[in-house]
Design a protein around this motif. Structure first.
Motif, PDB file in Angstrom:
ATOM      1  N   UNK A   6       0.298 -81.728  35.286  1.00 45.55           N
ATOM      2  CA  UNK A   6      -0.690 -82.224  35.122  1.00 45.55           C
ATOM      3  C   UNK A   6      -0.780 -82.620  33.494  1.00 45.55           C
ATOM      4  N   UNK A   7      -0.281 -81.783  32.859  1.00 46.84           N
ATOM      5  CA  UNK A   7      -0.249 -82.060  31.110  1.00 46.84           C
ATOM      6  C   UNK A   7       0.796 -83.159  31.109  1.00 46.84           C
ATOM      7  N   UNK A   8       1.818 -83.111  31.737  1.00 49.56           N
ATOM      8  CA  UNK A   8       2.945 -84.217  31.829  1.00 49.56           C
ATOM      9  C   UNK A   8       2.232 -85.563  32.146  1.00 49.56           C
ATOM     10  N   UNK A   9       1.689 -85.665  33.388  1.00 48.31           N
ATOM     11  CA  UNK A   9       0.761 -86.980  33.476  1.00 48.31           C
ATOM     12  C   UNK A   9      -0.133 -87.204  32.488  1.00 48.31           C
ATOM     13  N   UNK A  10      -0.867 -86.294  31.994  1.00 51.73           N
ATOM     14  CA  UNK A  10      -1.882 -86.781  30.970  1.00 51.73           C
ATOM     15  C   UNK A  10      -0.947 -87.316  29.599  1.00 51.73           C
ATOM     16  N   UNK A  13      -0.092 -90.791  29.644  1.00 54.45           N
ATOM     17  CA  UNK A  13      -1.430 -91.629  29.232  1.00 54.45           C
ATOM     18  C   UNK A  13      -1.430 -91.794  27.663  1.00 54.45           C
ATOM     19  N   UNK A  14      -0.843 -91.095  26.921  1.00 53.98           N
ATOM     20  CA  UNK A  14      -0.723 -91.208  25.593  1.00 53.98           C
ATOM     21  C   UNK A  14      -1.828 -90.027  24.783  1.00 53.98           C
ATOM     22  N   UNK A  15      -1.481 -89.703  23.558  1.00 56.64           N
ATOM     23  CA  UNK A  15      -2.044 -88.907  22.908  1.00 56.64           C
ATOM     24  C   UNK A  15      -1.557 -87.311  23.334  1.00 56.64           C
ATOM     25  N   UNK A  16      -2.364 -86.506  22.770  1.00 51.71           N
ATOM     26  CA  UNK A  16      -2.277 -84.937  22.994  1.00 51.71           C
ATOM     27  C   UNK A  16      -3.169 -84.598  24.327  1.00 51.71           C
ATOM     28  N   UNK A  17      -2.675 -84.157  25.363  1.00 55.84           N
ATOM     29  CA  UNK A  17      -3.489 -83.912  26.590  1.00 55.84           C
ATOM     30  C   UNK A  17      -4.438 -82.431  26.045  1.00 55.84           C
ATOM     31  N   UNK A  18      -5.496 -82.162  26.919  1.00 60.13           N
ATOM     32  CA  UNK A  18      -6.598 -81.263  26.254  1.00 60.13           C
ATOM     33  C   UNK A  18      -6.780 -80.435  27.831  1.00 60.13           C
ATOM     34  N   UNK A  19      -7.447 -79.302  27.871  1.00 65.12           N
ATOM     35  CA  UNK A  19      -7.731 -78.664  28.937  1.00 65.12           C
ATOM     36  C   UNK A  19      -8.679 -79.505  30.025  1.00 65.12           C
ATOM     37  N   UNK A  20      -9.416 -80.323  29.388  1.00 63.80           N
ATOM     38  CA  UNK A  20     -10.187 -81.326  30.032  1.00 63.80           C
ATOM     39  C   UNK A  20      -9.609 -82.188  30.825  1.00 63.80           C
ATOM     40  N   UNK A  21      -8.406 -82.745  30.099  1.00 62.61           N
ATOM     41  CA  UNK A  21      -7.366 -83.699  30.789  1.00 62.61           C
ATOM     42  C   UNK A  21      -6.832 -83.043  32.122  1.00 62.61           C
ATOM     43  N   UNK A  22      -6.468 -81.866  31.857  1.00 62.23           N
ATOM     44  CA  UNK A  22      -5.479 -81.085  32.978  1.00 62.23           C
ATOM     45  C   UNK A  22      -6.662 -80.817  34.153  1.00 62.23           C
ATOM     46  N   UNK A  23      -7.992 -80.472  33.753  1.00 58.44           N
ATOM     47  CA  UNK A  23      -8.851 -80.151  34.702  1.00 58.44           C
ATOM     48  C   UNK A  23      -9.263 -81.447  35.459  1.00 58.44           C
ATOM     49  N   UNK A  24      -8.974 -82.555  35.020  1.00 62.25           N
ATOM     50  CA  UNK A  24      -9.900 -83.896  35.512  1.00 62.25           C
ATOM     51  C   UNK A  24      -8.711 -84.287  36.544  1.00 62.25           C
ATOM     52  N   UNK A  44       0.597 -73.558  24.373  1.00 63.49           N
ATOM     53  CA  UNK A  44       2.172 -73.697  24.569  1.00 63.49           C
ATOM     54  C   UNK A  44       2.727 -75.143  23.924  1.00 63.49           C
ATOM     55  N   UNK A  45       2.278 -75.949  24.533  1.00 66.73           N
ATOM     56  CA  UNK A  45       3.000 -77.123  24.336  1.00 66.73           C
ATOM     57  C   UNK A  45       2.442 -78.115  23.108  1.00 66.73           C
ATOM     58  N   UNK A  46       1.265 -77.841  22.568  1.00 71.99           N
ATOM     59  CA  UNK A  46       0.581 -78.519  21.546  1.00 71.99           C
ATOM     60  C   UNK A  46       1.546 -78.657  20.474  1.00 71.99           C
ATOM     61  N   UNK A  47       1.684 -79.740  19.782  1.00 69.54           N
ATOM     62  CA  UNK A  47       2.491 -80.113  18.842  1.00 69.54           C
ATOM     63  C   UNK A  47       3.829 -80.218  19.087  1.00 69.54           C
ATOM     64  N   UNK A  48       4.150 -79.899  20.130  1.00 70.63           N
ATOM     65  CA  UNK A  48       5.890 -80.235  20.601  1.00 70.63           C
ATOM     66  C   UNK A  48       6.266 -81.735  21.254  1.00 70.63           C
ATOM     67  N   UNK A  49       7.246 -82.003  21.083  1.00 72.70           N
ATOM     68  CA  UNK A  49       7.463 -83.236  21.625  1.00 72.70           C
ATOM     69  C   UNK A  49       8.008 -82.912  23.100  1.00 72.70           C
ATOM     70  N   UNK A  50       7.222 -83.801  23.906  1.00 73.28           N
ATOM     71  CA  UNK A  50       7.531 -83.494  25.423  1.00 73.28           C
ATOM     72  C   UNK A  50       8.984 -83.908  25.748  1.00 73.28           C
ATOM     73  N   UNK A  51       9.152 -85.098  25.248  1.00 72.14           N
ATOM     74  CA  UNK A  51      10.613 -85.633  25.762  1.00 72.14           C
ATOM     75  C   UNK A  51      11.592 -84.604  25.169  1.00 72.14           C
TER      76      UNK A  51
END
Length: 114
Positions: A6-10, A13-24, A44-51
């Protein structure tokens, strides 16, 4: 795993996903969201480059042993090729003897298309 997905999907969409994004995202497919788990993933993933994280993980997967019987199958295939080159009809008879007999569905009382 669902929280990371869910984090990856969010993140797509652009930006930094939040807990509300994951919940949605999870609630949109009928999955209950544990706020603590979502918070942990975001933390754990905040501030890190996902790619970069995905690329690093893929390189680690390549070095992991997969286990199983892959080596013996390759050895058997190699041995079979050598036997076929030198053998002939005698080798074919041995292969037929090694194949397990297929069981009939007649004794089960039903068929696939009944």
């Amino acid at each position: 795993m669902r929280y990371v997905a869910a984090y990856c999907l969010a993140a797509l969409g652009g930006g930094s996903p939040s807990t509300k994004d994951i919940e949605k995202i999870l609630s949109s497919v009928g999955v209950d969201c544990d706020a603590d788990e979502a918070k942990k993933v975001v933390g754990e993933l905040e501030g890190k480059n996902l790619e970069e994280l995905i690329a690093e993980g893929m390189s680690k997967l390549g070095s992991m042993p997969a286990g199983g019987g892959g080596g013996s199958g390759a050895a058997a295939a190699g041995g079979g090729g050598a036997a076929a080159a030198g053998g002939g009809a005698a080798e074919e008879k041995e292969e037929k003897a090694e194949e397990p007999e297929e069981e009939s569905d007649d004794d089960m009382g039903f068929g696939l298309f009944d």
